[in-house]
Design an enzyme around this catalytic site. Structure first.
Site, PDB file in Angstrom:
ATOM      1  N   HIS A 118      -8.224  -7.568  78.733  1.00  0.00           N
ATOM      2  CA  HIS A 118      -7.704  -7.572  78.028  1.00  0.00           C
ATOM      3  C   HIS A 118      -6.132  -8.415  76.923  1.00  0.00           C
ATOM      4  CE1 HIS A 118      -4.524  -4.572  76.035  1.00  0.00           C
ATOM      5  NE2 HIS A 118      -3.440  -4.846  76.339  1.00  0.00           N
ATOM      6  N   HIS A 131      -3.957   1.585  72.768  1.00  0.00           N
ATOM      7  CA  HIS A 131      -3.804   2.101  74.367  1.00  0.00           C
ATOM      8  C   HIS A 131      -4.724   3.119  75.161  1.00  0.00           C
ATOM      9  CE1 HIS A 131       0.240   1.627  76.234  1.00  0.00           C
ATOM     10  NE2 HIS A 131      -0.259   0.930  76.365  1.00  0.00           N
TER      11      HIS A 131
END
Lengths: 235, 762
Positions: free
Chosen positions: B47, B93
């Site tokens: 990430h 998200h």
């Protein structure tokens, strides 16, 4: 003549309201910080939409304790013009300047869309530039807009002609299907007995320019300007 | 420094491989402390580090005249003239939104808004691209369908409420986006949040810790234990224990964020700030080492001074916390007090926790002890980069024309020959991918800030820029089915469609941001699909002159071994030179002439019509870049010449759906009909009405302007045909004069408008 737009922490229609007054109707306007204890020098005060204090606890419940609200109460009792839009309406109800309360919308959801509202009375400083029974196309954007009050208050509001706006269909018919949020008697906006304090859920500042799809809210600001001009002349 | 036995189990818990651990020891020249291990694990997570994607991302085009800031900062920035710039970005998200839909989506919005205002820009628009599993029983072939469908509805409702509650309270209008459904997203919903802000060119701020000796100030909410290891969680696939990861999802507070916005902008305007960065993924860790790395300096912080929400937090917990609504500021020398005063005015904490150093290291002190001392480069540039193995990704090549013809034939046998196309159109309009998204956007305040000049529902969202005569158009696009069937072609089509959408609104495409959602990069065929996606995207971006300004990669979108479609969401920004050029998709008045720009082939692979008949398969449309540019240039030139009344991109469901959508009511007028006739040279079969050939736009013009539009089309080498006229109450489509579709627009619209609420309000 000077308009004031109150900024609470969490207000988010303050810039929009300021824009309409300064750029669209071309009148002097200033922001009023919620911690101010005096609002001297202002001729009309607008409590804008938004989520003051995040609307935590209850919409408007914390903002009513902001220092500026004491000054606004004095200003209102002296006959000053106070307009509460959306969250501003909720704050006016919470602080006792207007009767009633705004509950969660009937379907429990936030609603943002254009609705029709009918102008009920035009003999007020906020609606004089409208014609009686005129149907306005204005946006709403709220989660807690479901107006409620007890029977005695409702009777009083009706008999004193304090209900200035009701949700209607495009032809001005008042019906349950034209009621977006479950408000009692389709109430969209009420004023006090003295007619110098108005609260409404629809956003007139979002309907003040043709490029936004409607200018039906503009006459409210014009009405206020006319009322202030007359008041200043008589001073 | 606290030392701790570092075991293989501990490394595994931190998602670090033995090789990566060796590299850490090599970079440090010693064993890491426990806190340092945590810091490395988040900064080297997929990430934060983009370790599987970095070497491929560098092949994307990132240059253009209008570009002010490309990838690498908190958001990309382009110049729109008159001294104004636009900061915009999209971010995923996905993982948190599956675990906890409401907070996951809300904090996704919060994070992207901070990325925008940390650049000095006031957020003025938000959009989102959402993907869920099916919400209708009939769309799932599984004995547990009602359980799955109910969960999908629950996720959708939570995500929409989360986005609404955050954006509405913050005061940014959520003005558009997309919502798609497919089984592949049942256990892996996608939530991609986009935000856009305006900033004066000379007032742009960067995430740089400049000025050795300057103080580092922590502002915003207090640090708690929420979100620890959020970035690591977002870098792994899910198993059945996923829901136990709820504590790694952060909790958002839009009211706090609104205060933070106002205080940050005020401090920036006052000249009190040198550099600023959001504490997003990996919180205090990423903001401090990245700001130092960008400026070639170091940052030293004392954790004892960090405002804390809980007692007894360890250094490890504080460095990895992802508590929301926090920022790290490097103050201008001597302006600490001014920063504090401005934040206190907004009832926010502002505490000096450290200073800028010249040693290019991140140094962290807690209880008088150094708990971390790491070179910035080890956490940023020196983080691992992998050229992961690739293997063939099978691309679908079968022609699906016969399949859809057979499907229509079967439908005809059920409803009668004359009703087959009517019925297909009705079912397509009620299909969740095509149905009105009013149920969703009605819950978003899409008008606050009074700039929304095209309400949700048209091809692109449009806001005016009050300070200029210009307007901005924006669109989010990706057809996951196409990308699944052919990643490269799917990516080419996504970029082309997003550009076409902003062109239809009157804008010149300027630049894109992208959100690349994929399954595990450790599967070689997925890695190949990722690389092919970038090739396709890069090619079309170059042809359009729209650089990539940044975005986000989200890998590991898979649960129990089942992955999502490759889903590269494109966020296109377009500039409308004059507000009078703003155009919508809705037909305007009776008597206007309808024209079709572009040509129709038999494109049924991955189409909605084929899906209606139960299949996701086949060769997807091939984008002809020359034809695409010709159609876009014609449309934009005609709009700018004042010749166009409406323009609508033809996409899912083809011509029939696009024509119906142009007829539907919207705020300024009730539903209106249209009569359209196609020659067999234009449309060979009745099924062609539903073909999804790209590079087509339906426009309506006043009768007097038809010749001028045709001349422009000829000049640009675009195909342009008169196909009908606006008017009446029905949508009538004939082929060579033979009736094919005839239906009341009002009734068509009713099915289209109510379809989602039929599945969701029960």
């Amino acid at each position: 003549m000077k308009f004031g737009v109150v900024v609470f922490p969490g207000s988010n229609c303050d810039h929009d309201t300021y824009h309409v007054i300064s750029k669209v109707i071309g009148q002097p306007v200033d922001f009023i910080w919620h911690k101010q204890e005096s609002i001297e020098g202002f001729d009309a005060v607008i409590l804008p939409g938004g989520f003051s204090y995040g609307d935590y606890l209850r919409s408007g419940a914390i903002a009513r304790f902001s220092p500026v609200m004491q000054a606004i109460k004095r200003f209102a009792s002296d006959g000053g013009l106070v307009l509460g839009i959306c969250n501003g309406f909720q704050i006016l109800c919470e602080s006792g300047l207007l009767p009633g309360a705004l509950l969660r919308n009937r379907d429990q959801k936030f609603i943002c869309e254009h609705v029709n509202v009918r102008v009920e009375h035009t003999e007020t400083p906020f609606t004089s530039a409208y014609s009686a029974d005129q149907v306005l196309r204005v946006p709403i954007a709220h989660g807690d807009g479901n107006y409620f009050c007890d029977d005695a208050t409702l009777r009083e509001l009706e008999s004193n002609q304090q209900i200035l706006f009701r949700y209607s269909d495009a032809k001005g018919e008042i019906s349950e299907s034209a009621n977006p949020n479950g408000s009692l008697n389709n109430i969209a906006g009420v004023c006090n007995r003295e007619r110098n304090v108005l609260g409404l859920m629809p956003h007139p500042e979002r309907a003040a320019e043709d490029v936004l799809g409607s200018h039906d809210g503009l006459a409210m600001f014009h009405s206020m300007t006319v009322a202030l001009r007359e008041k200043l002349k008589s001073k | 420094m606290i030392t701790m036995q570092i075991t293989p189990e501990l490394l595994d818990q931190h998602n670090l491989t033995p090789d990566e651990y060796d590299r850490i020891k090599q970079l440090l020249g010693r064993e890491p402390s426990f806190t340092e291990l945590g810091v490395f694990s988040v900064m080297w997570s997929e990430h934060c580090s983009y370790k599987s994607s970095r070497i491929h991302l560098k092949n994307l085009p990132t240059e253009a005249d209008c570009l002010v800031q490309g990838p690498g900062e908190n958001a990309g920035i382009v110049d729109i003239g008159d001294g104004w710039c636009v900061a915009f970005k999209i971010e995923s998200h996905n993982h948190p939104s599956f675990i906890e839909p409401y907070q996951g989506a809300a904090t996704g919005v919060g994070g992207i808004l901070r990325d925008i205002f940390t650049m000095g820009a006031r957020p003025v628009a938000a959009m989102n691209s959402l993907r869920f599993g099916p919400i209708r029983d009939e769309d799932i072939k599984d004995e547990k369908s009602s359980e799955i469908v109910n969960r999908n509805r629950h996720i959708l409702a939570g995500v929409v409420k989360g986005i609404g509650d955050y954006g509405n309270a913050f005061g940014v209008p959520t003005i558009g986006g997309e919502v798609y459904f497919a089984d592949e997203y049942s256990l892996n919903p996608l939530v991609n949040a986009f935000a856009l802000g305006l900033v004066r060119r000379e007032q742009i701020f960067y995430g740089k810790a400049e000025g050795v000796g300057n103080h580092v100030i922590y502002v915003g909410a207090k640090t708690g234990r929420d979100g620890i290891h959020g970035a690591t969680m977002a870098s792994a696939e899910f198993d059945e224990a996923a829901l136990e990861k709820r504590p790694t999802v952060q909790v958002g507070d839009p009211f706090y964020e609104k205060l933070l916005l106002e205080a940050c902008l005020e401090a920036m305007r006052a000249g009190a700030i040198v550099g600023i960065q959001d504490m997003g993924a990996a919180g205090l860790t990423s903001s401090s080492c990245e700001m130092g790395a960008r400026a070639g300096t170091g940052i030293e912080i004392n954790l004892d001074l960090v405002p804390q929400r809980e007692t007894g937090m360890t250094a490890y917990e504080m460095m990895l916390s992802e508590s929301q609504e926090r920022m790290l500021i490097v103050a201008a020398r001597g302006h600490d007090r001014q920063v504090a005063e401005i934040f206190h005015k907004w009832d926010l904490d502002a505490v000096t926790i450290g200073q800028v150093t010249n040693n290019q290291r991140l140094r962290v002190v807690h209880h008088g002890e150094v708990v971390a001392d790491i070179p910035n480069a080890a956490l940023t540039d020196e983080a691992p980069k992998y050229n992961r193995p690739q293997s063939d990704y099978p691309t679908a090549t079968e022609d699906m024309t016969a399949k859809v013809e057979a499907g229509l034939q079967k439908l005809a046998s059920e409803v009668g020959e004359e009703n087959a196309c009517n019925e297909a159109l009705l079912r397509l309009l009620a299909a969740p991918n095509i149905a009105s998204k009013q149920w969703v956007y009605r819950q978003y305040d899409h008008m606050v800030r009074t700039n929304t000049v095209v309400l949700p529902g048209s091809d692109a969202a449009v806001i005016r820029v009050k300070e200029t005569r210009r307007a901005l158009a924006m669109s989010l696009d990706c057809n996951g089915r196409y990308c699944y069937l052919s990643p490269k072609e799917g990516a080419r089509l996504a970029v082309a469609e997003s550009a076409r959408n902003v062109v239809c609104s009157g804008a010149k495409p300027l630049a894109i941001t992208n959100c690349l959602n994929f399954p595990s990069p450790e599967r070689p065929e997925i890695m190949r699909s990722f690389v092919e996606t970038l090739e396709g995207m890069g090619e079309v971006c170059r042809a359009l002159g729209t650089p990539v300004t940044g975005g986000n990669v989200s890998f590991y979108n898979e649960t129990e071994g089942k992955g999502i479609y490759p889903t590269p969401t494109i966020g296109m920004l377009g500039l409308i030179e004059h507000q009078r050029h703003i155009t919508t998709q809705w037909f305007k008045r009776e008597g206007d002439v309808i024209l079709l720009l572009g040509t129709t082939q038999n494109d049924f692979g991955g189409s909605e019509l084929l899906a209606l008949f139960g299949e996701v398969a086949g060769a997807i449309p091939q984008l002809d870049l020359q034809a695409e540019l010709a159609v876009q240039n014609t449309c934009l030139a005609a709009i700018q010449a004042g010749l166009i009344c409406s323009a609508h991109d033809c996409s899912e469901g083809g011509l029939a759906v696009a024509l119906a959508e142009s007829c539907f009511s919207h705020d300024a007028r009730p539903a209106i009909g249209a009569s359209v006739n196609f020659n067999s040279s234009l449309i060979p079969h009745r099924s062609s009405l539903f073909s999804e050939s790209p590079s087509r736009i339906i426009v309506s013009v006043k009768p007097d302007n038809v010749a001028a539009v045709q001349a422009l089309a000829a000049q640009h080498n675009a195909s342009c045909s008169v196909i009908g006229e606006v008017g009446g109450e029905d949508l009538r489509i004939t082929m060579e004069g033979e009736g094919c579709i005839q239906h009341s627009v009002r009734l068509l619209e009713n099915d289209w408008r109510k379809a989602l609420s039929r599945s969701l309000d029960r």
